[in-house]
Motif scaffolding. Structure first.
Motif, PDB file in Angstrom:
ATOM      1  N   ARG A   9      54.193  40.460  -1.940  1.00 53.57           N
ATOM      2  CA  ARG A   9      53.401  39.257  -2.210  1.00 53.57           C
ATOM      3  C   ARG A   9      51.976  39.558  -2.661  1.00 53.57           C
ATOM      4  NH1 ARG A   9      54.228  34.544   2.258  1.00 53.57           N
ATOM      5  NH2 ARG A   9      56.496  34.323   2.131  1.00 53.57           N
ATOM      6  N   THR A  10      51.416  40.636  -2.152  1.00 52.09           N
ATOM      7  CA  THR A  10      50.002  40.926  -2.427  1.00 52.09           C
ATOM      8  C   THR A  10      49.803  42.038  -3.453  1.00 52.09           C
ATOM      9  OG1 THR A  10      49.899  42.525  -0.607  1.00 52.09           O
ATOM     10  CG2 THR A  10      49.308  40.226  -0.104  1.00 52.09           C
ATOM     11  N   GLY A  11      50.840  42.819  -3.698  1.00 50.36           N
ATOM     12  CA  GLY A  11      50.703  43.956  -4.604  1.00 50.36           C
ATOM     13  C   GLY A  11      49.987  45.135  -3.965  1.00 50.36           C
ATOM     14  N   VAL A  12      49.804  45.085  -2.665  1.00 49.24           N
ATOM     15  CA  VAL A  12      49.130  46.154  -1.932  1.00 49.24           C
ATOM     16  C   VAL A  12      50.201  47.025  -1.283  1.00 49.24           C
ATOM     17  CG1 VAL A  12      47.571  46.666  -0.009  1.00 49.24           C
ATOM     18  CG2 VAL A  12      47.095  44.732  -1.528  1.00 49.24           C
ATOM     19  N   PRO A  13      50.161  48.333  -1.504  1.00 47.35           N
ATOM     20  CA  PRO A  13      51.175  49.216  -0.922  1.00 47.35           C
ATOM     21  C   PRO A  13      51.220  49.127   0.608  1.00 47.35           C
ATOM     22  CG  PRO A  13      49.853  50.402  -2.529  1.00 47.35           C
ATOM     23  CD  PRO A  13      49.195  49.071  -2.325  1.00 47.35           C
ATOM     24  N   ALA A  14      52.414  49.287   1.151  1.00 45.36           N
ATOM     25  CA  ALA A  14      52.603  49.210   2.603  1.00 45.36           C
ATOM     26  C   ALA A  14      51.705  50.212   3.324  1.00 45.36           C
ATOM     27  CB  ALA A  14      54.067  49.449   2.953  1.00 45.36           C
ATOM     28  N   ARG A  15      51.545  51.378   2.763  1.00 48.18           N
ATOM     29  CA  ARG A  15      50.684  52.392   3.384  1.00 48.18           C
ATOM     30  C   ARG A  15      49.255  51.876   3.543  1.00 48.18           C
ATOM     31  NH1 ARG A  15      49.108  57.386  -0.060  1.00 48.18           N
ATOM     32  NH2 ARG A  15      47.688  55.788  -0.659  1.00 48.18           N
ATOM     33  N   LEU A  16      48.766  51.156   2.541  1.00 46.19           N
ATOM     34  CA  LEU A  16      47.421  50.600   2.598  1.00 46.19           C
ATOM     35  C   LEU A  16      47.345  49.455   3.609  1.00 46.19           C
ATOM     36  CD1 LEU A  16      44.705  51.160   1.381  1.00 46.19           C
ATOM     37  CD2 LEU A  16      45.305  49.716  -0.542  1.00 46.19           C
ATOM     38  N   ARG A  18      49.077  49.310   6.339  1.00 50.20           N
ATOM     39  CA  ARG A  18      49.007  49.975   7.645  1.00 50.20           C
ATOM     40  C   ARG A  18      47.584  50.478   7.908  1.00 50.20           C
ATOM     41  NH1 ARG A  18      54.364  51.319   6.177  1.00 50.20           N
ATOM     42  NH2 ARG A  18      53.722  53.224   5.092  1.00 50.20           N
ATOM     43  N   TYR A  19      46.931  50.971   6.855  1.00 46.52           N
ATOM     44  CA  TYR A  19      45.540  51.417   6.993  1.00 46.52           C
ATOM     45  C   TYR A  19      44.639  50.247   7.383  1.00 46.52           C
ATOM     46  CZ  TYR A  19      40.866  52.964   5.689  1.00 46.52           C
ATOM     47  OH  TYR A  19      39.517  53.247   5.698  1.00 46.52           O
ATOM     48  N   TYR A  20      44.818  49.107   6.721  1.00 48.20           N
ATOM     49  CA  TYR A  20      44.025  47.921   7.073  1.00 48.20           C
ATOM     50  C   TYR A  20      44.228  47.565   8.540  1.00 48.20           C
ATOM     51  CZ  TYR A  20      43.558  47.025   2.014  1.00 48.20           C
ATOM     52  OH  TYR A  20      43.297  47.111   0.665  1.00 48.20           O
ATOM     53  N   LEU A  26      43.601  43.781   9.729  1.00 49.98           N
ATOM     54  CA  LEU A  26      44.845  43.031   9.637  1.00 49.98           C
ATOM     55  C   LEU A  26      45.597  43.229  10.947  1.00 49.98           C
ATOM     56  CD1 LEU A  26      46.541  41.467   7.497  1.00 49.98           C
ATOM     57  CD2 LEU A  26      47.541  43.653   6.837  1.00 49.98           C
ATOM     58  N   THR A  27      46.263  42.175  11.395  1.00 46.81           N
ATOM     59  CA  THR A  27      47.016  42.290  12.643  1.00 46.81           C
ATOM     60  C   THR A  27      48.485  41.975  12.410  1.00 46.81           C
ATOM     61  OG1 THR A  27      46.546  40.001  13.231  1.00 46.81           O
ATOM     62  CG2 THR A  27      45.038  41.666  14.093  1.00 46.81           C
ATOM     63  N   SER A  28      49.294  42.552  13.269  1.00 47.63           N
ATOM     64  CA  SER A  28      50.725  42.269  13.252  1.00 47.63           C
ATOM     65  C   SER A  28      51.214  42.320  14.685  1.00 47.63           C
ATOM     66  CB  SER A  28      51.475  43.311  12.398  1.00 47.63           C
ATOM     67  OG  SER A  28      51.465  44.572  13.040  1.00 47.63           O
ATOM     68  N   ARG A  29      52.410  41.862  14.850  1.00 43.39           N
ATOM     69  CA  ARG A  29      53.067  42.021  16.147  1.00 43.39           C
ATOM     70  C   ARG A  29      54.359  42.770  15.873  1.00 43.39           C
ATOM     71  NH1 ARG A  29      57.234  38.700  16.297  1.00 43.39           N
ATOM     72  NH2 ARG A  29      57.230  36.826  15.032  1.00 43.39           N
ATOM     73  N   ARG A  30      54.905  43.378  16.885  1.00 41.05           N
ATOM     74  CA  ARG A  30      56.143  44.129  16.722  1.00 41.05           C
ATOM     75  C   ARG A  30      57.319  43.275  17.176  1.00 41.05           C
ATOM     76  NH1 ARG A  30      55.760  49.287  14.334  1.00 41.05           N
ATOM     77  NH2 ARG A  30      53.577  49.850  14.440  1.00 41.05           N
ATOM     78  N   ASP A  31      58.392  43.274  16.377  1.00 42.42           N
ATOM     79  CA  ASP A  31      59.588  42.535  16.769  1.00 42.42           C
ATOM     80  C   ASP A  31      60.485  43.438  17.614  1.00 42.42           C
ATOM     81  OD1 ASP A  31      60.965  44.195  15.028  1.00 42.42           O
ATOM     82  OD2 ASP A  31      61.343  42.646  13.535  1.00 42.42           O
TER      83      ASP A  31
END
Length: 129
Positions: A9-16, A18-20, A26-31
């Motif tokens: 959606r953002t065009g930002v690599p997953a690695r980046l 994770r860096y954010y 940036l925050t996430s939760r684990r499923d």
């Protein structure tokens, strides 16, 4: 949404992304599968992060400013912390630009002196040879 979807959606690599997250931007939760799950507003957050990075802000300043940008399409709430951070970053950029200007002028002068020397050396050779 999973990290792959956020990346698409953002065009930002997953690695980046994770860096954010590692830098606290940036925050996430684990499923249950231990996959990162991002909120539905994560794409907007990533766009804001990219805008601030493109403006030259370091991640520390972005971490400070990001909470003040919630819900806005541009800018941030003009609270004293935001204005102080932006003023500090603008001052830092002005100092950097002044130093770059000095380096540019010195390099230009060196080039001019080198070209003058080449011209003088070439003129001297043609008159003797």
């Amino acid at each position: 949404m999973l990290i792959g979807e956020l990346s698409r959606r953002t065009g930002v690599p997953a690695r980046l992304l994770r860096y954010y997250e590692q830098r606290g931007l940036l925050t996430s939760r684990r499923d249950t599968n231990n996959y990162r799950q991002y909120a539905e507003d994560a794409p907007r957050t990533v766009v804001r992060i990219r805008e601030m990075l493109d403006a030259g802000l370091p991640t520390e300043a972005i971490r400070e400013l990001l909470p003040c940008t919630d819900g806005a399409d541009s800018g941030a709430d003009p609270c004293p912390e935001v204005l102080r951070t932006i003023a500090g970053e603008l001052e830092r950029m002005e100092t950097t630009m002044a130093a770059l200007h000095q380096r540019y002028a010195a390099l230009s002068a060196f080039r001019t002196a080198s070209l003058d020397r080449a011209t003088a050396d070439g003129a001297g050779r043609s008159s003797t040879g």
